[in-house]
Design a protein around this motif. Structure first.
Motif, PDB file in Angstrom:
ATOM      1  N   ARG A 199      11.167   3.092   6.051  1.00  0.00           N
ATOM      2  CA  ARG A 199      10.561   3.659   7.251  1.00  0.00           C
ATOM      3  C   ARG A 199       9.511   4.702   6.901  1.00  0.00           C
ATOM      4  O   ARG A 199       8.741   5.123   7.747  1.00  0.00           O
ATOM      5  N   LEU A 200       9.511   5.133   5.649  1.00  0.00           N
ATOM      6  CA  LEU A 200       8.616   6.224   5.263  1.00  0.00           C
ATOM      7  C   LEU A 200       7.298   5.702   4.720  1.00  0.00           C
ATOM      8  O   LEU A 200       7.206   4.595   4.225  1.00  0.00           O
ATOM      9  N   SER A 201       6.277   6.539   4.829  1.00  0.00           N
ATOM     10  CA  SER A 201       4.969   6.195   4.256  1.00  0.00           C
ATOM     11  C   SER A 201       4.430   7.390   3.506  1.00  0.00           C
ATOM     12  O   SER A 201       4.950   8.489   3.603  1.00  0.00           O
ATOM     13  N   GLY A 202       3.370   7.117   2.801  1.00  0.00           N
ATOM     14  CA  GLY A 202       2.597   8.216   2.232  1.00  0.00           C
ATOM     15  C   GLY A 202       3.377   9.150   1.347  1.00  0.00           C
ATOM     16  O   GLY A 202       4.161   8.738   0.494  1.00  0.00           O
ATOM     17  N   LEU A 203       3.162  10.417   1.567  1.00  0.00           N
ATOM     18  CA  LEU A 203       3.748  11.445   0.725  1.00  0.00           C
ATOM     19  C   LEU A 203       5.266  11.408   0.782  1.00  0.00           C
ATOM     20  O   LEU A 203       5.955  11.515  -0.233  1.00  0.00           O
ATOM     21  N   ALA A 204       5.809  11.215   1.973  1.00  0.00           N
ATOM     22  CA  ALA A 204       7.264  11.189   2.115  1.00  0.00           C
ATOM     23  C   ALA A 204       7.843  10.032   1.312  1.00  0.00           C
ATOM     24  O   ALA A 204       8.859  10.188   0.636  1.00  0.00           O
ATOM     25  N   LEU A 240       2.999   3.842  -1.945  1.00  0.00           N
ATOM     26  CA  LEU A 240       3.180   4.243  -3.332  1.00  0.00           C
ATOM     27  C   LEU A 240       4.654   4.514  -3.596  1.00  0.00           C
ATOM     28  O   LEU A 240       5.261   5.348  -2.955  1.00  0.00           O
ATOM     29  N   VAL A 288      14.760   8.538  -5.779  1.00  0.00           N
ATOM     30  CA  VAL A 288      15.577   7.398  -6.209  1.00  0.00           C
ATOM     31  C   VAL A 288      15.541   7.261  -7.724  1.00  0.00           C
ATOM     32  O   VAL A 288      16.572   7.019  -8.369  1.00  0.00           O
ATOM     33  N   PRO A 329      17.086   2.324   4.289  1.00  0.00           N
ATOM     34  CA  PRO A 329      16.649   3.590   4.866  1.00  0.00           C
ATOM     35  C   PRO A 329      15.213   3.956   4.518  1.00  0.00           C
ATOM     36  O   PRO A 329      14.478   4.448   5.370  1.00  0.00           O
ATOM     37  N   LEU A 330      14.790   3.693   3.277  1.00  0.00           N
ATOM     38  CA  LEU A 330      13.536   4.280   2.823  1.00  0.00           C
ATOM     39  C   LEU A 330      12.264   3.616   3.345  1.00  0.00           C
ATOM     40  O   LEU A 330      11.194   4.233   3.341  1.00  0.00           O
ATOM     41  N   PHE A 338      10.615   8.779  -5.601  1.00  0.00           N
ATOM     42  CA  PHE A 338      10.786   9.556  -6.815  1.00  0.00           C
ATOM     43  C   PHE A 338      12.222  10.059  -6.908  1.00  0.00           C
ATOM     44  O   PHE A 338      12.823  10.072  -7.984  1.00  0.00           O
ATOM     45  N   GLY A 365       0.803  -1.211   0.000  1.00  0.00           N
ATOM     46  CA  GLY A 365       0.000   0.000   0.000  1.00  0.00           C
ATOM     47  C   GLY A 365       0.835   1.259   0.000  1.00  0.00           C
ATOM     48  O   GLY A 365       0.311   2.367   0.080  1.00  0.00           O
ATOM     49  N   GLY A 424       6.483   8.626  -1.308  1.00  0.00           N
ATOM     50  CA  GLY A 424       6.326   8.951  -2.729  1.00  0.00           C
ATOM     51  C   GLY A 424       7.461   9.829  -3.216  1.00  0.00           C
ATOM     52  O   GLY A 424       8.083   9.551  -4.242  1.00  0.00           O
ATOM     53  N   ILE A 425       7.750  10.875  -2.477  1.00  0.00           N
ATOM     54  CA  ILE A 425       8.803  11.802  -2.896  1.00  0.00           C
ATOM     55  C   ILE A 425      10.172  11.142  -2.815  1.00  0.00           C
ATOM     56  O   ILE A 425      11.012  11.309  -3.701  1.00  0.00           O
ATOM     57  N   ALA A 426      10.402  10.389  -1.758  1.00  0.00           N
ATOM     58  CA  ALA A 426      11.717   9.749  -1.595  1.00  0.00           C
ATOM     59  C   ALA A 426      11.972   8.743  -2.704  1.00  0.00           C
ATOM     60  O   ALA A 426      13.068   8.686  -3.263  1.00  0.00           O
TER      61      ALA A 426
END
Lengths: 238, 306, 338
Positions: free
Chosen positions: C126-131, C59, C139, C123-124, C137, C57, C133-135
């Motif tokens: 750990r992030l969800s949602g908008l963060a 993105l 990459v 590292p990545l 992106f 789930g 998505g941007i992270a």
């Protein structure tokens, strides 16, 4: 002689998915009355208020404000029809100033004329709110925020004021202040529905009190029943 | 190679240009942040609004300048209103992920529609020539400052001030700020959702049109990917700054614009090929440390919670 | 129906679709054959992306980076030795002086994709949602930038050409089936189910002891490996590749295919890939002028517009996609009931 009811609720049912919060509830409120609503946790008291306000889906029954059905109305339209809700937890905008919070309440007015006068009147009624008017609302204590929330509802000049557990989380002394304020509001002739956990105090204070348990109306009590705790407990547990 | 060398090549020219870029990005950041505040929606297609404005300016090149600009504003406002009605409104109940992907699709869609329209004359790119004279420079204190940079700074300052006043002193501004914090309670108090959303969308469109005018002066050749790169950078800046609140979003946009301008101007071209990698690596680093944004208050925020 | 039979049905549906598509190759002319093969490679790509995005789930805009890495790795390593030094003079010696066969290169592509995903995912995740998505992106952007500029690992901004075109009907079909089976096995396994639990409610999942970060990482790494593999198939289909072929447009197309099909089911991924490829092909032909009773001649570029409209419409009207986000289930009937 009974005046036309401000609010009449008939056969109200509120369902969240598979859970029925309110079941076939009926009552009506006459102008100038203060009606208490008591009952155990999860009884459906808040859900009733939310349904009236258009914040919860009504699965059956009608809610009429001065004869006009509120069916399908969204919260902002209900607010603009003359009902104001002081929600559980107060829902103050911590980052806006106290004055801005108060002015937000004006959004529910039916006529903007007289707004400034009503703001001043609110400040008169709640001197503590005036004192903090320029500060961020988040700096206020729980009791002060409760007063702000009530003031905010009053400046909308509603026909009907709904209060959802205003004494929740407040120290006893502050609760006294809140009930004093409610008394003042009663003196001004505002029609009020007061949902509360503090059964005895509410029953003693309100003109009459509805005891709701398990989503159903079990009992209607008057101030003279305030000491009849046995009856109350029996109704709570039934 | 030491750090001193890049620093030494930051001259007043670079500084001024970087300020200008920061200002433009700040305007775009506000546009994105306003819509996010009330709709909780990241509009990936924001850059396409700027593109549409730029194309309008290009296609009306032979009109008088004022008429051309008015047309630009009209087109952008109409397009953004359509977006709101057809796409944002039905999406309000969806998850943030669906909203993200939809606006991504929208961006792609609009870009290709523009391509279709542009290619009718069999060439890519249209020239927006009428306001080009603003791109010439005047000399201030020994530094070549392009007129457009001055105009940008003034316009940005005025726009941001006007917006701050609108948000801070007017009723609709108060309603918008409340809606951005807690829409449900705001509506419960009687705040009209439609009005708040339409206002935010309108303001956002006005900003996009302004940016379109400013950018076409500096880059008169309009192609379907006009401002695409800029939008991506601004979006990154906004999220890094903190999308939750308008001022952190704006600051993020300005900061990334300013930083880009400085770095681009200070480093010689050979060294800048890996610049995107460095920048984006930094972005990842910031997001790891502070997912809610650099300037956001610590603690949980909407950004993490999906 | 027993649990095993049901699982078999769920797996059989997408596999059958793929086999049918592969067989269609035999019936088609050369030009159409390429498009069908392309559709099959898309299936691999979309399923690879689904393995992470659909199950978690979260993105991610970055999966195509692993396709890119797989494609370039696999491509560079299979260019015939005698030409390699000529076309890619700046390669690291280890890359320049060795060439491997087609199948090993696919394995290598999967390895590279998986390894990159591990590196990025630690590292990545750990992030969800908008963060997130941007992270992710970011990459994508970093991969694109590195591949474009670093001429010691690849052709840089120029086209990587002379790659043997070894992706035929058999390989594309088997490859797609392999990816589907891997995805199916994963989502049915404990690992996969734990990841799915984090999709609906990460807090609740963490509450029952699921390490959200680790489960996401597993999914991400598998997705990366499969994406790399798909990239290998892609480069050997095209015979050449540039960094722009595995960048924003492919990211959009892949996401569109996943969304249109139904982002939370494997069948959705496959259906989406085949359906959108089919529409894309049809529109492509229409751009060149086809006769379907009457001649339809669409201006070039329409296909992307149409795809964009389709994707946006699907998201607005039916966000769960064509399959509703579910696997295939046959109507059950119980013994003894009328």
């Amino acid at each position: 002689m009974t005046a036309d009811p401000v609010l009449s609720v008939e056969g109200l049912s509120v369902r969240y998915g598979a859970v029925t919060a309110v079941r076939d509830l009926s009552f009506s409120i006459t102008p100038g009355e203060i009606v208490g609503v008591i009952g155990p946790n999860g009884a459906g008291k808040s859900s009733t208020l939310h349904a009236i306000m258009g914040l919860a889906p009504i699965s059956a029954g009608t809610v009429r404000l001065r004869g006009r059905s509120l069916a399908g109305s969204v919260a902002e339209d209900v607010a603009r029809s003359g009902i104001a809700l002081v929600p559980e937890g107060r829902r103050i905008f911590a980052e806006l100033t106290v004055e801005e919070n108060l002015r937000l309440g004006l959004a529910g007015r039916r006529e903007q004329a007289g707004a400034e006068a009503d703001i001043e009147a609110a400040y008169d009624l709640f001197p503590i709110v005036r004192e903090f008017r320029g500060r961020h609302a988040g700096a206020l204590s729980g009791g002060q925020q409760q007063q702000l929330a009530i003031a905010r509802a009053l400046v909308a000049k509603p026909d009907l004021l709904l209060l959802d557990e205003p004494s929740l989380g407040l120290a006893p002394k502050i609760v006294d202040v809140v009930f004093e304020v409610l008394g003042e509001i009663r003196r001004r002739g505002v029609t009020v529905v007061l949902v509360e956990q503090r059964a005895q105090r509410t029953v003693a204070f309100a003109d009459r009190s509805l005891l709701i348990a398990n989503g159903e109306l079990r009992l209607t009590m008057t101030p003279s029943d305030a000491h009849d705790t046995e009856r109350m407990v029996a109704a709570y547990l039934s | 190679m030491s750090l001193a060398i890049p620093l030494a090549s930051i001259d007043a020219q670079t500084l001024v240009d970087a300020l200008g870029l920061g200002a433009v990005y700040a305007l775009m950041a506000v546009g994105i942040g306003l819509v996010f505040g009330v709709l909780r929606l990241v509009n990936f297609a924001y850059g396409q609004l700027v593109m549409a404005g730029a194309y309008t300016l290009a296609y009306t090149s032979d009109w008088p300048i004022v008429a051309s600009i008015v047309a630009c504003f009209a087109v952008v406002i109409m397009l953004s209103s359509l977006m709101e009605r057809l796409v944002f409104r039905p999406l309000r109940t969806q998850s943030p992920a669906v909203m993200l992907v939809t606006t991504f699709a929208l961006a792609f869609l609009l870009q290709n529609i523009a391509l279709l329209i542009d290619l009718r004359d069999n060439t890519i790119g249209e020239a927006a020539a009428s306001i080009a004279p603003l791109n010439r420079a005047i000399v201030i204190g020994g530094v070549d400052v392009r007129k457009i940079t001055i105009v940008t700074l003034i316009v940005a300052f005025c726009a941001l001030t006007a917006l701050a006043l609108l948000l801070g002193r007017t009723t609709i501004g108060l309603h918008m700020r409340a809606a951005a914090t807690d829409f449900r309670t705001a509506r419960m108090l009687g705040v009209r959702a439609d009005r708040v959303i339409s206002t935010a969308v309108l303001l956002s469109a006005l900003l996009a049109a302004t940016v379109a005018v400013i950018l076409t002066v500096q880059f008169p050749l309009v192609t379907p990917d006009f401002a695409l790169r800029d939008t991506i950078v601004v979006l990154v800046g906004v999220v890094v700054g903190g999308i939750d609140r308008l001022w952190t979003a704006t600051l993020g946009g300005f900061a990334i614009g300013f930083a880009s301008g400085i770095i681009n101007g200070a480093l010689p071209t050979e060294n800048t090929v890996y610049l995107p990698s460095v920048l984006f690596a930094l972005v990842i680093l910031v997001l790891l440390i502070r997912p809610a944004g650099l300037f956001a208050r610590g603690g949980s925020s909407l950004v993490e919670r999906v | 129906m027993s649990r095993h039979a049901r699982a078999l049905v769920q797996l059989a549906a997408p596999v059958l679709l793929v086999i049918l598509t592969g067989l269609a190759c035999g019936l088609a002319g050369r030009a159409t054959e390429i498009e069908i093969l392309s559709a099959l490679v898309s299936v691999s790509t979309v399923v690879a992306v689904y393995v992470f995005v659909g199950n978690s789930g979260v993105l991610s805009f970055g999966q195509i980076s692993f396709v890119a890495l797989g494609a370039f790795t696999s491509g560079v390593m299979t260019i015939p030795l005698d030409s390699k030094a000529g076309v890619l003079p700046q390669l690291f010696p280890i890359l320049r002086d060795h060439t491997i066969g087609n199948v090993p290169s696919l394995a290598l592509a999967a390895l590279v994709g998986g390894a990159a995903a591990l590196l990025v995912g630690i590292p990545l995740m750990r992030l969800s949602g908008l963060a997130a998505g941007i992270a992710t992106f970011a990459v994508l952007e970093i991969t694109h930038n590195l591949l474009r500029e670093w001429t010691a690992i690849g052709p840089g901004a120029t086209t990587l050409a002379l790659v043997p075109e070894t992706t035929d009907a058999l390989q594309a079909t088997l490859g797609a089936i392999g990816v589907i089976v891997a995805a199916f096995a994963y989502q049915g396994s404990r690992l996969g189910r734990k990841l799915r639990a984090t999709r609906e409610d990460p807090a609740a999942a963490a509450g029952v002891g699921i390490n959200v970060h680790r489960e996401r990482l597993w999914g991400f790494v598998l997705s990366g490996a499969l994406s790399g593999f798909a990239g290998g198939l892609l480069v050997h289909l095209l015979g050449s590749i540039t960094t722009e072929d595995v960048y924003l447009e492919l990211t959009f197309l892949t996401l569109a295919m996943l969304v249109v099909g139904g982002s939370t089911s494997l069948l959705g991924a496959v259906v989406g890939a085949l359906l959108v490829s089919g529409i894309d092909t049809l529109l492509s032909h229409a751009e060149d002028g086809i006769g379907i009773g009457f001649t339809v001649n669409l201006p070039s570029g329409t296909r992307l517009v149409a795809l964009g409209v389709l994707m946006a419409a699907m998201l607005v009207l039916r966000p769960t996609g064509v399959t509703g986000g579910r696997e295939l289930s046959l109507p059950t009937w119980r013994k003894g009931e009328a």
